[in-house]
Motif scaffolding. Structure first.
Motif, PDB file in Angstrom:
ATOM      1  N   ASP A 163     122.771  11.985  63.058  1.00 37.32           N
ATOM      2  CA  ASP A 163     122.611  10.876  62.112  1.00 37.32           C
ATOM      3  C   ASP A 163     121.597   9.892  62.699  1.00 37.32           C
ATOM      4  O   ASP A 163     121.963   8.848  63.244  1.00 37.32           O
ATOM      5  CB  ASP A 163     123.981  10.207  61.882  1.00 37.32           C
ATOM      6  N   ALA A 164     120.353  10.254  62.577  1.00 41.25           N
ATOM      7  CA  ALA A 164     119.297   9.470  63.229  1.00 41.25           C
ATOM      8  C   ALA A 164     119.174   8.079  62.643  1.00 41.25           C
ATOM      9  O   ALA A 164     118.731   7.151  63.306  1.00 41.25           O
ATOM     10  CB  ALA A 164     117.964  10.203  63.097  1.00 41.25           C
ATOM     11  N   ARG A 180     114.435   7.228  59.576  1.00 44.43           N
ATOM     12  CA  ARG A 180     114.116   7.707  58.224  1.00 44.43           C
ATOM     13  C   ARG A 180     113.138   8.878  58.293  1.00 44.43           C
ATOM     14  O   ARG A 180     113.285   9.864  57.589  1.00 44.43           O
ATOM     15  CB  ARG A 180     113.510   6.549  57.440  1.00 44.43           C
ATOM     16  N   LYS A 181     112.157   8.712  59.164  1.00 48.78           N
ATOM     17  CA  LYS A 181     111.139   9.765  59.310  1.00 48.78           C
ATOM     18  C   LYS A 181     111.778  11.036  59.882  1.00 48.78           C
ATOM     19  O   LYS A 181     111.511  12.142  59.410  1.00 48.78           O
ATOM     20  CB  LYS A 181     110.058   9.244  60.258  1.00 48.78           C
ATOM     21  N   ALA A 182     112.662  10.818  60.887  1.00 52.94           N
ATOM     22  CA  ALA A 182     113.256  11.969  61.569  1.00 52.94           C
ATOM     23  C   ALA A 182     114.242  12.707  60.672  1.00 52.94           C
ATOM     24  O   ALA A 182     114.326  13.937  60.706  1.00 52.94           O
ATOM     25  CB  ALA A 182     113.952  11.507  62.840  1.00 52.94           C
ATOM     26  N   SER A 183     114.968  11.937  59.845  1.00 57.36           N
ATOM     27  CA  SER A 183     116.005  12.570  59.033  1.00 57.36           C
ATOM     28  C   SER A 183     115.413  13.437  57.929  1.00 57.36           C
ATOM     29  O   SER A 183     116.136  14.198  57.280  1.00 57.36           O
ATOM     30  CB  SER A 183     116.909  11.505  58.419  1.00 57.36           C
ATOM     31  N   VAL A 241     117.078  18.463  58.128  1.00 56.48           N
ATOM     32  CA  VAL A 241     116.586  19.083  59.366  1.00 56.48           C
ATOM     33  C   VAL A 241     117.748  19.325  60.306  1.00 56.48           C
ATOM     34  O   VAL A 241     118.798  18.709  60.192  1.00 56.48           O
ATOM     35  CB  VAL A 241     115.543  18.177  60.066  1.00 56.48           C
ATOM     36  N   MET A 242     117.508  20.205  61.255  1.00 55.85           N
ATOM     37  CA  MET A 242     118.530  20.488  62.264  1.00 55.85           C
ATOM     38  C   MET A 242     118.716  19.278  63.155  1.00 55.85           C
ATOM     39  O   MET A 242     117.740  18.550  63.422  1.00 55.85           O
ATOM     40  CB  MET A 242     118.086  21.680  63.130  1.00 55.85           C
ATOM     41  N   VAL A 266     114.362  15.234  68.282  1.00 50.60           N
ATOM     42  CA  VAL A 266     113.013  15.338  68.860  1.00 50.60           C
ATOM     43  C   VAL A 266     112.036  14.464  68.090  1.00 50.60           C
ATOM     44  O   VAL A 266     111.294  13.668  68.670  1.00 50.60           O
ATOM     45  CB  VAL A 266     112.547  16.820  68.860  1.00 50.60           C
ATOM     46  N   VAL A 267     112.083  14.608  66.763  1.00 54.14           N
ATOM     47  CA  VAL A 267     111.167  13.806  65.936  1.00 54.14           C
ATOM     48  C   VAL A 267     111.462  12.328  66.138  1.00 54.14           C
ATOM     49  O   VAL A 267     110.550  11.505  66.282  1.00 54.14           O
ATOM     50  CB  VAL A 267     111.306  14.195  64.438  1.00 54.14           C
ATOM     51  N   PHE A 268     112.757  12.012  66.192  1.00 55.22           N
ATOM     52  CA  PHE A 268     113.160  10.620  66.351  1.00 55.22           C
ATOM     53  C   PHE A 268     112.600  10.033  67.648  1.00 55.22           C
ATOM     54  O   PHE A 268     112.007   8.952  67.661  1.00 55.22           O
ATOM     55  CB  PHE A 268     114.698  10.544  66.347  1.00 55.22           C
TER      56      PHE A 268
END
Lengths: 170, 329
Positions: free
Chosen positions: B152-153, B182-185, B193-194, B200-202
Motif C-alpha cells: 500500500d504505497a 500514486r505513481k508507484a501504485s 502492480v505487484m 521499487v518504483v516508490f
C-alpha cells in the motif's frame, strides 16, 4: 578679357582685403564680420603659406564672378593685423555674389595643379542651404570648415606630387 | 548438513500449510518470546533464509513494546546504518538486497540518505512514528525515514531531517510521498502492480523527488547567504573598485593572456587615434612649390573653380552638378 582690361573695369572697386574678409556688398554687420574673420582664421591657421579670404560682392551687369575672382586674386591687397602681405601665390579666395546669388573659389598658383574638377563644388555645396536662406555668416562658416578639410587633402596630393618631381629630377 | 536443512525446511513448510490455508502468517505462534529476526520470530534464522518465508503479522498480535523492539532495538540486528529495516520479513533476501542497493545508490548522490522501514498493509497505528525512529536511531545526521506499508504505497509515512538545517516541512514530505505513492501504485496508469514492483518504483520516485526537498532544505540556505553577501559587496563597491576587482580576477586567471593582449591592443588603438587627431589639429601644412609658372600675365593665380548658384530653393545641387558636367563635355 585680359587682366589689364579687368583692372580698368574694376578700377572703382576697393582692393583691400582686411583680415581675410572683403565685404564690398555690405552684407555683414560688425558682429558678423568678427565671426567670419574667426572662421577664416580658424581655416587658415594650419596652412602657413596660404592666405585665405572671403569676398562678398554685388556685381553689376557685364561682370562675372570668375572675372572678379581673377582680378582680386591678383590685384587685391591682403592685410593681416594691419600688415600688408605682398603678392602671394598661395591665395585662396572664396567669393560670393550676393546680387547674382552665385559663389566660387579662386586658387593661387601654389594649389593650381592639385585642384580637381567638382571638388570645389562640394566645398561650396556644404554651405548651400544657409546661403539659400541668406544666412551668409553660417554659410561661410560651413564652407570654411569644409575648405579646411579639403585643403588638407590637397596638401597630401601636393606632397606626393612634390616627392615624385624630386625623384624624377634626381 | 545442507540436505538435512532443506528436508527439515520442507517439512516445516508443509506443516505451516496445514496450520493455515490462507497465508504463511505465524498467527498461531505469536512472537512473544523468541528473538525477532528477519521477519520470522519463531523460526531459526537458517530456516527462514532457506524458506524466505513471507510472514505478515496482523496488528492484533503486535504489542507496542514488540514493535519498538523490532524496529528500534539494536539487539534485533537493526544497525543505524541499515537502509532497509524489515523485521517482519516482507522481502526475500534478493529483494531486500536489491532494495538496499537502490537506497545505497541514492545516498551516494544525495545529502539526505533514505531509510526504509517496512510494515504490513494496515499496520499504520502501531504507536511508532518516523520522527521517533529518526530521533532514536539516526539523529543528528541528515536523513529521511520512510514507513512503507508493504502493498500500500499510498499510505506511506515519512520524516525528513536535514541535520544542522532542521527538519523539512511536513506538508512537503507528505506531498512527496503522496505523489510517489500514486505513481508507484499504478493508479494513474490504470493497472495494479505487484507489491515489490510497487516498492521499487516508490523508492525510485522518492529518491528523485527528494532532490527538491534537499535543495530547499540544505542548498538554498548556503546559496542565499552567499548571494546576499556577494550582492551586498558588489553594491557597496564603487565603479573604480568594480574595475579593480575585474582586473584582479583577470590577473588571477592563468588563461587571461588573450584578454590582456586585446585590452592592450584596444588601448594602443585608441591612443593612436587620439594622437592622430591631435596631430592633425596641431600640425602645420606648408604647401610645396607647385612649379607652375605664371599665365595670362597674372602674378598670383589664374584658377577659378566652378561656381555654385543659390538663387532658387527648388533648384537642386545635383542638377547644377549635372549641368556643369554637360557644359564641360
Amino acid at each position: 578679357m585680359t587682366l589689364a582690361t579687368l583692372r580698368v573695369s574694376y578700377e572703382g572697386m576697393p582692393a583691400r582685403v582686411e583680415a581675410g574678409v572683403y565685404d564690398e556688398a555690405g552684407v555683414l554687420r560688425s558682429g558678423m564680420v568678427k565671426r567670419v574673420e574667426a572662421a577664416v582664421k580658424r581655416c587658415g591657421r594650419q596652412f602657413e603659406n596660404l592666405s585665405i579670404a572671403v569676398a562678398y560682392v554685388a556685381l553689376g551687369d557685364g561682370m562675372t564672378l570668375e572675372q572678379f575672382g581673377f582680378w582680386l586674386l591678383n590685384y587685391g591687397e591682403f592685410y593681416d593685423g594691419g600688415k600688408c602681405q605682398t603678392e602671394n601665390s598661395g591665395r585662396v579666395l572664396v567669393m560670393m555674389d550676393v546680387k547674382g546669388k552665385r559663389a566660387g573659389i579662386a586658387y593661387g598658383y601654389l594649389l593650381d595643379g592639385f585642384i580637381r574638377e567638382g571638388e570645389s563644388f562640394e566645398v561650396l555645396a556644404s554651405g548651400h542651404a544657409d546661403l539659400l536662406e541668406g544666412d551668409y555668416v553660417v554659410g561661410t562658416e560651413r564652407v570654411m570648415i569644409s575648405l579646411r578639410r579639403y585643403l588638407r587633402r590637397v596638401y597630401s596630393r601636393a606632397q606626393r606630387a612634390s616627392k615624385k618631381r624630386k625623384r624624377r629630377l634626381t | 548438513m545442507r540436505c538435512f536443512q532443506l528436508i527439515a525446511a520442507t517439512v516445516i513448510r508443509l506443516g505451516m500449510c496445514l496450520v493455515s490455508q490462507t497465508s504463511y502468517a505465524a498467527n498461531a505462534f505469536a512472537p512473544t518470546q523468541g528473538v525477532v529476526n528477519r521477519g520470522s520470530a519463531w523460526l531459526p534464522s537458517w530456516v527462514s533464509e532457506v524458506l524466505e518465508v513471507e510472514t505478515a503479522v496482523t496488528v492484533d498480535q503486535l504489542s507496542e513494546e514488540l514493535v519498538r523492539e523490532m524496529y528500534l532495538g539494536l539487539s534485533s540486528g537493526n544497525s543505524p546504518h541499515q537502509k532497509v529495516v524489515d523485521p517482519q520479513g516482507f522481502l526475500g533476501k534478493k529483494e531486500r538486497e536489491s532494495c538496499a542497493k537502490t537506497l545505497e545508490k541514492h545516498s551516494q548522490e544525495s545529502a539526505l540518505p533514505m531509510f526504509l522501514y517496512l510494515f504490513g498493509s494496515g499496520q499504520e497505528s502501531l504507536g511508532l512514528s518516523p520522527k521517533e525512529v529518526y530521533e532514536a536511531k539516526l539523529a543528528p545526521r541528515p536523513a529521511m525515514v520512510i514507513f512503507y506499508f508493504y502493498g500500500d504505497a499510498r499510505s506511506a509515512l515519512g520524516y525528513v531531517h536535514g541535520g544542522k538545517d532542521g527538519e523539512a516541512a511536513p506538508y512537503d514530505v507528505a506531498e512527496l510521498l503522496r505523489k510517489s505513492g500514486r505513481k508507484a501504485s499504478g493508479l494513474d496508469a490504470g493497472h495494479s502492480v505487484m507489491p515489490f514492483a510497487e516498492l521499487v518504483v516508490f523508492s525510485k520516485e522518492v529518491s528523485q523527488r527528494l532532490f527538491w526537498i534537499e535543495h530547499k532544505l540544505i542548498q538554498p540556505k548556503i546559496d542565499v547567504e552567499d548571494a546576499a553577501s556577494t550582492r551586498g559587496a558588489v553594491e557597496d563597491m564603487s565603479t573604480l573598485d568594480k574595475l579593480g576587482a575585474f582586473f584582479e580576477e583577470l590577473r588571477s586567471d592563468p588563461d587571461a593572456g588573450r584578454v590582456w593582449y586585446s585590452i592592450f591592443g584596444i588601448f594602443l588603438l585608441c591612443l593612436a587615434l587620439i594622437g592622430r587627431f591631435i596631430y592633425r589639429r596641431k600640425r602645420n601644412y606648408i604647401f610645396p612649390d607647385s612649379g607652375i609658372g605664371a599665365r595670362l600675365g597674372a602674378k598670383n593665380g589664374a584658377e577659378v573653380s566652378e561656381l555654385i548658384e543659390f538663387v532658387d530653393v527648388k533648384a537642386s545641387l545635383d542638377d547644377q552638378k549635372r549641368e556643369l558636367k554637360e557644359n564641360d563635355l
